[in-house]
Write a protein that holds these residues in place. Structure first.
Motif, PDB file in Angstrom:
ATOM      1  N   THR A  24       0.750  -1.072  -0.015  1.00 35.87           N
ATOM      2  CA  THR A  24      -0.035  -0.070   0.191  1.00 35.87           C
ATOM      3  C   THR A  24       0.904   1.140  -0.042  1.00 35.87           C
ATOM      4  O   THR A  24       1.862   1.340   0.924  1.00 35.87           O
ATOM      5  CB  THR A  24      -0.818   0.143   1.258  1.00 35.87           C
ATOM      6  OG1 THR A  24      -1.696  -1.350   1.408  1.00 35.87           O
ATOM      7  CG2 THR A  24      -1.834   1.266   1.198  1.00 35.87           C
ATOM      8  N   LEU A  25       0.770   2.043  -0.932  1.00 36.58           N
ATOM      9  CA  LEU A  25       1.417   3.190  -1.183  1.00 36.58           C
ATOM     10  C   LEU A  25       0.938   4.751  -0.556  1.00 36.58           C
ATOM     11  O   LEU A  25      -0.299   4.679  -0.053  1.00 36.58           O
ATOM     12  CB  LEU A  25       1.772   3.548  -2.522  1.00 36.58           C
ATOM     13  CG  LEU A  25       2.145   2.451  -3.480  1.00 36.58           C
ATOM     14  CD1 LEU A  25       2.229   2.783  -5.032  1.00 36.58           C
ATOM     15  CD2 LEU A  25       3.657   1.976  -3.026  1.00 36.58           C
ATOM     16  N   ALA A  26       1.659   5.631  -0.551  1.00 32.74           N
ATOM     17  CA  ALA A  26       1.300   6.983   0.171  1.00 32.74           C
ATOM     18  C   ALA A  26       0.278   7.056  -0.819  1.00 32.74           C
ATOM     19  O   ALA A  26       0.277   7.075  -2.120  1.00 32.74           O
ATOM     20  CB  ALA A  26       2.449   7.747   0.030  1.00 32.74           C
ATOM     21  N   GLY A  27      -0.984   7.827  -0.377  1.00 35.72           N
ATOM     22  CA  GLY A  27      -2.041   8.015  -1.045  1.00 35.72           C
ATOM     23  C   GLY A  27      -2.843   7.090  -1.154  1.00 35.72           C
ATOM     24  O   GLY A  27      -4.286   7.347  -1.459  1.00 35.72           O
ATOM     25  N   ARG A 126       4.933   8.241  -4.511  1.00 35.51           N
ATOM     26  CA  ARG A 126       4.226   7.590  -3.553  1.00 35.51           C
ATOM     27  C   ARG A 126       4.985   6.541  -2.767  1.00 35.51           C
ATOM     28  O   ARG A 126       4.583   5.635  -2.089  1.00 35.51           O
ATOM     29  CB  ARG A 126       3.091   6.823  -4.523  1.00 35.51           C
ATOM     30  CG  ARG A 126       2.158   7.728  -5.022  1.00 35.51           C
ATOM     31  CD  ARG A 126       1.329   6.868  -6.109  1.00 35.51           C
ATOM     32  NE  ARG A 126       0.663   7.693  -6.859  1.00 35.51           N
ATOM     33  CZ  ARG A 126      -0.573   8.284  -6.696  1.00 35.51           C
ATOM     34  NH1 ARG A 126      -1.280   7.801  -5.624  1.00 35.51           N
ATOM     35  NH2 ARG A 126      -1.203   9.032  -7.606  1.00 35.51           N
ATOM     36  N   GLY A 127       6.488   6.615  -3.072  1.00 36.81           N
ATOM     37  CA  GLY A 127       7.288   5.701  -2.396  1.00 36.81           C
ATOM     38  C   GLY A 127       7.416   4.410  -2.894  1.00 36.81           C
ATOM     39  O   GLY A 127       8.215   3.486  -2.251  1.00 36.81           O
TER      40      GLY A 127
END
Ligand SMILES: CC(C)(COP(=O)(O)OP(=O)(O)OC[C@H]1O[C@@H](n2cnc3c(N)ncnc32)[C@H](O)[C@@H]1OP(=O)(O)O)[C@@H](O)C(=O)NCCC(=O)NCCS
Length: 190
Positions: A24-27, A126-127
């Motif tokens: 799960t990414l940032a955002g 988003r990393g």
């Protein structure tokens, strides 16, 4: 740096791992990460074609419009030892697509490998590259590599920031004024 890497990899053979772990990414967006496979050739071609010209230029350190079928095969048919790549996939079934790739490649017998990373333009910041590269570096360490390098254009700020975030430092003896080589020494696995 030559000598055969002493592998301490005790996991399942990556070639036989089918399901990707979900990230799960940032955002809030999520994707699946797994080792690349030979059958990823079309997805890989579409991924490269979908990158902006600038991103492709930065990834390949020069202008590349489309890779030959042989070059694509070399990118997806890795041996999981001297060459390894992790892909991040989004979407299901026929809509599945590659949104990021981190790869290393090493010369035969070398303890040093070279990293490259690319993330689809709409998935950047988003990393994802950080997460893919960290997983790949840990895999390289377990495979016995003790040094990782990355070569990037000196104006590629995202890659330089990513390299710094991974703990990389400029290597001694830079190849040219326009290209910076960064390096990271990996702790040996005992
Ligand atoms: C370099 C690249 C892989 C980074 O991917 P990403 O998924 O956006 O990276 P992350 O979200 O993990 O961010 C990593 C660092 O880069 C920074 N960054 C990402 N995009 C940036 C941008 N457009 N401008 C400035 N910094 C940026 C992030 O802020 C982060 O640094 P920080 O920790 O200091 O904040 C991506 O920009 C890319 O695919 N570029 C084209 C291919 C390429 O240049 N590859 C490198 C050569 S091998």
């Amino acid at each position: 740096m030559r000598r055969s890497p002493q592998s301490r990899w005790h996991g399942a053979d990556p070639a036989t791992v089918h399901d990707g772990a979900t990230l799960t990414l940032a955002g809030g967006r999520s994707c699946r990460v797994r080792p690349i496979r030979g059958s990823d050739r079309d997805l890989k071609r579409e991924f490269l074609a979908g990158l902006s010209a600038r991103a492709r230029y930065n990834r390949f350190l020069g202008a590349v419009r489309e890779l030959s079928p042989e070059a694509l095969d070399r990118l997806v048919r890795v041996d999981y030892r001297s060459q390894m790549a992790l892909v991040a996939l989004a979407g299901e079934g026929g809509a599945e697509r590659i949104v990021g790739v981190a790869r290393y490649a090493a010369a035969p017998g070398s303890l040093s490998c070279e990293l490259s990373v690319a993330v689809a333009d709409t998935w950047q910041r988003r990393g994802l590259a950080t997460m893919l590269a960290r997983q790949l570096l840990e895999y390289a360490r377990l495979r016995g590599y003790v040094r990782v390098t990355v070569s990037t254009f000196a104006d590629n700020v995202p890659m330089l920031r990513l390299a710094q975030r991974l703990g990389m430092r400029p290597a001694a003896g830079q190849p040219s004024p326009s290209i910076i080589e960064m390096e990271l020494l990996l702790p040996e696995v005992v």
